[in-house]
Motif scaffolding. Sequence first.
Motif, mmCIF file in Angstrom:
data_model
loop_
_atom_site.group_PDB
_atom_site.id
_atom_site.type_symbol
_atom_site.label_atom_id
_atom_site.label_comp_id
_atom_site.label_asym_id
_atom_site.label_seq_id
_atom_site.Cartn_x
_atom_site.Cartn_y
_atom_site.Cartn_z
ATOM 1 N N GLY A 96 24.063 80.374 28.257
ATOM 2 C CA GLY A 96 23.425 79.099 27.842
ATOM 3 C C GLY A 96 23.138 77.982 28.753
ATOM 4 O O GLY A 96 22.755 77.064 28.548
ATOM 5 N N ASP A 99 19.215 77.703 29.344
ATOM 6 C CA ASP A 99 18.755 77.185 27.950
ATOM 7 C C ASP A 99 18.980 75.819 27.683
ATOM 8 O O ASP A 99 18.216 75.021 27.301
ATOM 9 N N GLY A 100 20.186 75.231 28.158
ATOM 10 C CA GLY A 100 20.490 74.036 28.007
ATOM 11 C C GLY A 100 19.681 73.006 28.884
ATOM 12 O O GLY A 100 19.258 72.073 28.727
ATOM 13 N N SER A 101 19.359 73.507 30.217
ATOM 14 C CA SER A 101 18.440 72.845 31.079
ATOM 15 C C SER A 101 17.065 72.721 30.482
ATOM 16 O O SER A 101 16.618 71.454 30.326
ATOM 17 N N GLY A 127 21.186 69.177 31.658
ATOM 18 C CA GLY A 127 21.081 70.213 30.497
ATOM 19 C C GLY A 127 21.848 71.466 30.832
ATOM 20 O O GLY A 127 22.370 72.072 29.944
ATOM 21 N N SER A 128 21.987 71.737 32.004
ATOM 22 C CA SER A 128 22.896 72.908 32.653
ATOM 23 C C SER A 128 24.168 72.663 32.178
ATOM 24 O O SER A 128 24.880 73.754 31.752
ATOM 25 N N GLY A 131 24.616 72.928 28.500
ATOM 26 C CA GLY A 131 24.484 74.281 27.797
ATOM 27 C C GLY A 131 25.914 74.904 27.905
ATOM 28 O O GLY A 131 26.544 75.572 27.232
ATOM 29 N N ILE A 158 23.902 80.286 21.198
ATOM 30 C CA ILE A 158 23.540 78.863 21.518
ATOM 31 C C ILE A 158 22.181 78.751 22.181
ATOM 32 O O ILE A 158 21.409 77.801 22.068
ATOM 33 N N GLY A 159 21.998 79.601 23.061
ATOM 34 C CA GLY A 159 20.521 79.741 23.777
ATOM 35 C C GLY A 159 19.445 79.706 22.816
ATOM 36 O O GLY A 159 18.556 79.166 23.125
ATOM 37 N N LEU A 162 19.105 76.454 20.951
ATOM 38 C CA LEU A 162 18.626 75.341 21.775
ATOM 39 C C LEU A 162 16.954 75.658 22.033
ATOM 40 O O LEU A 162 16.194 74.636 22.193
ATOM 41 N N LYS A 257 12.583 78.892 33.021
ATOM 42 C CA LYS A 257 13.760 79.988 32.463
ATOM 43 C C LYS A 257 13.398 81.091 33.147
ATOM 44 O O LYS A 257 12.204 81.737 32.933
#
Length: 335
Positions: A96, A99-101, A127-128, A131, A158-159, A162, A257
Motif C-alpha cells: 500500500g 498506492d497511498g502516495s 501519501g506513502s 498507505g 487497501i491498494g 485507494l 506507480k
Amino acid sequence: MKRSLAKPQWILWVSPVIIVFTIVLSVLYGAKQIHLQTVMDALFHFDPGNVDHQIIRTSRLPRVVGALLIGAFLAISGALMQGMTRNYLASPSIMGVTDGSAFVITLCMIFLPNSSSLDMIFYSLIGSALGVGIVFGLASLLPNGLTPVRMAIVGTVIGTFLSSVSAALSMYFQKSQNISFWYNARLHQLEPKLILLCIPFAIVGLIAAFRIAKSITILSLGEEVAINLGQRTLLVKIVAMGAVVILTGISVALAGKIGFVGLIIPHITRFLIGIDYKWVIPCAGVLGGIFLALADVLSRFLNYPYEMPIGVVTAIIGVPFFLYLARTRGGEKHA
C-alpha cells in the motif's frame, strides 16, 4: 544459513560496467534509432537546434537516470520491508505504500492544482506514510493479520481501494488524463528538474537505510533474537519505515506507480549474497536500478514502434514470481 553464490563485492565491482552498458542501450534504442556518434556529439558538442541532441539531453538521458534511481529506491525499500517484518511478500507496491502516495497526489492535483513540483514530492511522502500506516494498522487488528500472505491480502485490498477512489475522483473532476500518469507510469515523461529536487530526499533515505543495515540483519533473524542482543527494535522499525516512505514517495513523485521491483530484487539479492543487510542494501539498489532500466528498454520493443507501459513489463515478471512465493513459502516468515 545458506551459502551465498557470489561475493557482494563482485556485484559492486561489475555493476559500473553493466550500468554504463545499460545507459548506452537506453540512449541509443527506441522509436527513433540514434547513432553512437550522435550521442557523443550531444554530450560534448551540444547543438540546441539539433533534434537528436534535444532528444538525448532532455528525454533519453533523464529517462535512464530516473529508471536507475527509481529501481534502486524501490529495491532498497523492499529489502528494508522484508528484513524488518520478516515477510517475504513485503514490498512497496503490495503493502500500500505506492498506492497511498498516488492517492494523495491525486487529491493534490484535484484540490491543489497549482502545487509546485516540490509540493508534489511532499504530498507523495505523506501519501506513502498514509498507505503503510493503514495497511500495517489494519493488519495488526486482524487475527494473524501480520503473517505474510494475510498482510499481502490486506495490502492488496487497501491498494485497490485507494486506486478505485482515485479513479472515481479523477473521473468526477475530469482529471483522468492527468492522473493516469501516476497509475500507468511512463518514464519518458520524467522531468529532469524533478530528479534534481528529489536528490536531497534520496540522500536522507539512503543514509537512514545504511545506518540501520546491521540492525535489520539482526531483526531479520527474529524480534526475540534482536531484543536479546540489545536491539532497540521499535526505533529500528521507525527508522526503516521512514526510509521506505522517503524512497518510495520520491519514486512515485518521479514516475508514478511501478510495481514488483521491491518484491523481486531483494529475493534475488539475498539468493546471490546472503542475508547480511550491510551488503544486501547496496547490492539490491544496484540490481534494482539495472533491472528497471533494462525493463524500460524492453518496454520499447514488446509492441514496437509503440511503447508498452513499464508497469506491464514489471508485472509480467513480478506476478509469476509473487505466485511462486505464495505457493512455495505459504504463510511462513523468512529468516
